[in-house]
Motif scaffolding. Structure first.
Motif, PDB file in Angstrom:
ATOM      1  N   ASP A 290      32.493  45.208 -52.629  1.00  0.00           N
ATOM      2  CA  ASP A 290      31.254  44.455 -52.444  1.00  0.00           C
ATOM      3  C   ASP A 290      30.925  44.275 -50.960  1.00  0.00           C
ATOM      4  OD1 ASP A 290      31.062  44.276 -55.167  1.00  0.00           O
ATOM      5  OD2 ASP A 290      31.843  42.224 -55.297  1.00  0.00           O
ATOM      6  N   ALA A 291      31.970  44.132 -50.134  1.00  0.00           N
ATOM      7  CA  ALA A 291      31.743  43.985 -48.697  1.00  0.00           C
ATOM      8  C   ALA A 291      31.127  45.263 -48.121  1.00  0.00           C
ATOM      9  CB  ALA A 291      33.052  43.652 -47.982  1.00  0.00           C
ATOM     10  N   ILE A 292      31.605  46.415 -48.580  1.00  0.00           N
ATOM     11  CA  ILE A 292      31.026  47.677 -48.126  1.00  0.00           C
ATOM     12  C   ILE A 292      29.584  47.796 -48.592  1.00  0.00           C
ATOM     13  CG2 ILE A 292      31.117  50.190 -48.441  1.00  0.00           C
ATOM     14  CD1 ILE A 292      34.150  49.991 -48.446  1.00  0.00           C
ATOM     15  N   ALA A 293      29.319  47.430 -49.853  1.00  0.00           N
ATOM     16  CA  ALA A 293      27.957  47.521 -50.380  1.00  0.00           C
ATOM     17  C   ALA A 293      27.000  46.627 -49.598  1.00  0.00           C
ATOM     18  CB  ALA A 293      27.956  47.133 -51.861  1.00  0.00           C
ATOM     19  N   THR A 294      27.461  45.433 -49.253  1.00  0.00           N
ATOM     20  CA  THR A 294      26.623  44.516 -48.467  1.00  0.00           C
ATOM     21  C   THR A 294      26.335  45.099 -47.091  1.00  0.00           C
ATOM     22  OG1 THR A 294      27.529  42.593 -49.627  1.00  0.00           O
ATOM     23  CG2 THR A 294      26.493  42.198 -47.478  1.00  0.00           C
ATOM     24  N   GLU A 295      27.371  45.611 -46.447  1.00  0.00           N
ATOM     25  CA  GLU A 295      27.197  46.223 -45.133  1.00  0.00           C
ATOM     26  C   GLU A 295      26.252  47.421 -45.209  1.00  0.00           C
ATOM     27  OE1 GLU A 295      30.544  47.189 -41.986  1.00  0.00           O
ATOM     28  OE2 GLU A 295      30.441  48.834 -43.436  1.00  0.00           O
ATOM     29  N   ALA A 296      26.368  48.208 -46.282  1.00  0.00           N
ATOM     30  CA  ALA A 296      25.584  49.436 -46.417  1.00  0.00           C
ATOM     31  C   ALA A 296      24.129  49.181 -46.777  1.00  0.00           C
ATOM     32  CB  ALA A 296      26.221  50.339 -47.474  1.00  0.00           C
ATOM     33  N   ALA A 297      23.784  47.946 -47.131  1.00  0.00           N
ATOM     34  CA  ALA A 297      22.389  47.648 -47.473  1.00  0.00           C
ATOM     35  C   ALA A 297      21.462  47.932 -46.296  1.00  0.00           C
ATOM     36  CB  ALA A 297      22.261  46.191 -47.906  1.00  0.00           C
ATOM     37  N   ALA A 298      21.999  47.840 -45.080  1.00  0.00           N
ATOM     38  CA  ALA A 298      21.189  48.098 -43.881  1.00  0.00           C
ATOM     39  C   ALA A 298      21.296  49.543 -43.416  1.00  0.00           C
ATOM     40  CB  ALA A 298      21.622  47.152 -42.761  1.00  0.00           C
ATOM     41  N   LEU A 299      21.923  50.395 -44.226  1.00  0.00           N
ATOM     42  CA  LEU A 299      22.128  51.801 -43.858  1.00  0.00           C
ATOM     43  C   LEU A 299      20.903  52.616 -44.276  1.00  0.00           C
ATOM     44  CD1 LEU A 299      24.095  54.024 -42.812  1.00  0.00           C
ATOM     45  CD2 LEU A 299      24.995  54.160 -45.139  1.00  0.00           C
ATOM     46  N   HIS A 300      20.051  52.945 -43.326  1.00  0.00           N
ATOM     47  CA  HIS A 300      18.833  53.682 -43.634  1.00  0.00           C
ATOM     48  C   HIS A 300      18.729  54.994 -42.872  1.00  0.00           C
ATOM     49  CE1 HIS A 300      17.580  50.119 -45.722  1.00  0.00           C
ATOM     50  NE2 HIS A 300      17.622  49.395 -44.613  1.00  0.00           N
ATOM     51  N   ASP A 301      19.731  55.296 -42.056  1.00  0.00           N
ATOM     52  CA  ASP A 301      19.641  56.466 -41.184  1.00  0.00           C
ATOM     53  C   ASP A 301      21.066  56.913 -40.869  1.00  0.00           C
ATOM     54  OD1 ASP A 301      19.662  57.542 -38.199  1.00  0.00           O
ATOM     55  OD2 ASP A 301      17.648  57.864 -38.999  1.00  0.00           O
ATOM     56  N   PRO A 302      21.322  58.226 -40.798  1.00  0.00           N
ATOM     57  CA  PRO A 302      22.696  58.666 -40.535  1.00  0.00           C
ATOM     58  C   PRO A 302      23.259  58.192 -39.208  1.00  0.00           C
ATOM     59  CG  PRO A 302      21.144  60.517 -40.425  1.00  0.00           C
ATOM     60  CD  PRO A 302      20.417  59.358 -41.022  1.00  0.00           C
ATOM     61  N   SER A 303      22.403  57.888 -38.238  1.00  0.00           N
ATOM     62  CA  SER A 303      22.906  57.403 -36.955  1.00  0.00           C
ATOM     63  C   SER A 303      23.519  56.016 -37.060  1.00  0.00           C
ATOM     64  CB  SER A 303      21.777  57.391 -35.923  1.00  0.00           C
ATOM     65  OG  SER A 303      20.779  56.449 -36.286  1.00  0.00           O
TER      66      SER A 303
END
Length: 462
Positions: A290-303
């Motif tokens: 769940d911690a990874i999923a929360t962090e990844a919510a802001a992942l919109h670009d490979p950079s």
């Protein structure tokens, strides 16, 4: 949480039983005492080997005197049909020339060119997994990880997706090679003279030949595109157009086929192993998932991969517990004295990330899955002394930075949209052949996270 590891063998077994155990799985063939030993000696009628866990000795072998401890040809023999004279197997001047050409393509600044291809492969992986979650049946994540890692390699090397006909054939043939390739062959056990032919299983040689034929076609096509000025700016083009700074020579067709074979083996097989075990560990530890999923919510670009600190710590901990390459073998070129033992010339020096990463004197709570340890000074010191997922020194894997971008990125992209849970009665049992895999696969239940389920429904209705 204490994840599974193989049950160790008794301290004393016959050579015949040891060989049978080793051929079946090199991890369970070893005694439990190796998790606390600084050095251990193994004698056979043919040669001696020494497992080394002492950080000072590992530093000597890998960092301070690497030329005195080249890669052992005994273990390399089993991989020759596929890898030929690749950088993974060579030593001396040949290896140094190969690394002078290869290393520039993997420099940190150039790695950013590979991120969009990783992103595209990740999106394709997520789509495939989402399609499998509809009926709620368990999914086998080693297959998913293998497919995704192969896709990354083909997109970054040759700018083609895994769906490309040739790429798909290589992937299919490589799976056949994995099933046929034993961890040992006769050349690894017997002191055969150079002129004597090496013995490989016919199906292993046939699979290797088919893979090399397909890679040769891809490489020849790329060479022609380079000559025509139409080649894309990917890893294959960069490596094939990089001259040796000392001689000005570039790789020949055969040279490049050898290197592509090891890029596929190292970049696909090892990455798939690490990603699959990371998914299992996340499924068994939902708070980290769940911690990874929360962090990844802001992942919109490979950079944004640099921002994935939680995913990176989980991936580091996965590599500690399940290093894809569990053992590395070097050969002493002269007599040595290590820990008051006389090491004869030609002795095999075994460096075991599997045992080193779980060493009871070097790690706190070594068998536990604890990604938080990577934010402590104790773990940083342990990592300096006893963490070798990519080897170290001059022969450190040139793709280490590539792997540490790919793994956390794919892990985050999948867990952002999909939640995983273990399947009761299907705890994976780690075994080592080419890499550390699960004996009967890694089976998990998957369902869409709430936001992903909504997006999925909107796409279906739109």
């Amino acid at each position: 949480m204490i994840p599974p590891k193989p049950e160790a063998r008794p301290d004393q077994v016959s050579l015949w039983r040891y060989m049978r155990l080793f051929r079946k799985d090199i991890l369970s063939a070893q005694p439990a005492r190796l998790y606390a030993a600084w050095m251990a000696e193994f004698r056979t009628p043919f040669f001696r080997s020494y497992l080394v866990n002492d950080p000072d000795l590992i530093r000597t072998i890998l960092r301070e005197r690497p030329r005195d401890f080249p890669k052992s040809n005994r273990i390399s023999e089993g991989l020759r049909p596929l890898l030929g004279q690749s950088v993974f197997l060579t030593n001396g001047a040949t290896w140094e020339r190969q690394r002078r050409i290869i290393d520039p393509a993997f420099e940190r600044g150039r790695l950013t060119h590979a991120l969009p291809a990783m992103w595209d492969a990740g999106q394709a992986m997520v789509a495939r997994v989402k399609a499998q979650t509809a009926n709620g049946t368990p999914i086998e994540v080693e297959e998913i990880a293998s497919h995704a890692a192969a896709d990354v390699i083909f997109r970054t090397l040759f700018s083609i997706p895994i769906e490309d006909a040739t790429a798909a054939q290589v992937f299919t043939e490589f799976r056949a090679y994995q099933r046929s390739q034993p961890i040992l062959n006769l050349a690894a056990l017997l002191p055969l003279p150079r002129w004597m032919p090496r013995f490989h299983r016919k199906d292993t040689k046939r699979a290797a030949a088919r893979i090399r034929s397909l890679i040769t076609d891809l490489t020849r096509q790329r060479m022609q595109a380079i000559q025509n000025g139409t080649a894309p700016d990917d890893l294959a083009t960069r490596i094939m157009t990089t001259p040796d700074p000392e001689t000005g020579d570039t790789f020949t067709l055969e040279d490049m086929v050898d290197q592509v074979a090891i890029f596929f083996l190292a970049g696909h097989e090892t990455s798939a192993s690490a990603l699959a075990w990371a998914l299992y560990l996340c499924a068994a530890n939902p708070e980290w998932q769940d911690a990874i999923a929360t962090e990844a919510a802001a992942l919109h670009d490979p950079s944004h991969v640099k921002r994935l600190t939680t995913s990176r710590d989980v991936f580091r901990e996965t590599l500690r517990l399940y290093p894809p390459v569990p053992m590395m073998v070097r050969e002493a070129t002269q007599s040595e004295t290590f820990r008051k033992r006389t090491i004869p010339k030609s002795a095999q020096m075994v460096l075991s990330p599997w045992h080193l990463h779980r060493h009871t004197r070097l790690w706190s709570n070594p068998d536990a899955f604890d990604p938080a340890r990577w934010q402590t000074e104790d773990a940083r010191q342990s990592a300096r002394d006893a963490y070798l997922p990519f080897s170290a020194g001059r022969r450190v894997c040139p793709g280490a930075g590539f792997a540490m971008a790919e793994g956390p990125l794919l892990l985050s992209m999948l867990l952002r949209d999909v939640a995983l849970a273990p399947v009761e009665g299907k705890t994976p049992a780690p075994v080592a052949h080419l890499t550390v895999r699960a004996r009967d696969g890694i089976w998990l239940r998957a369902h869409l996270r709430d936001h992903a389920a909504t997006d999925h429904a909107n796409c279906a209705s739109g």
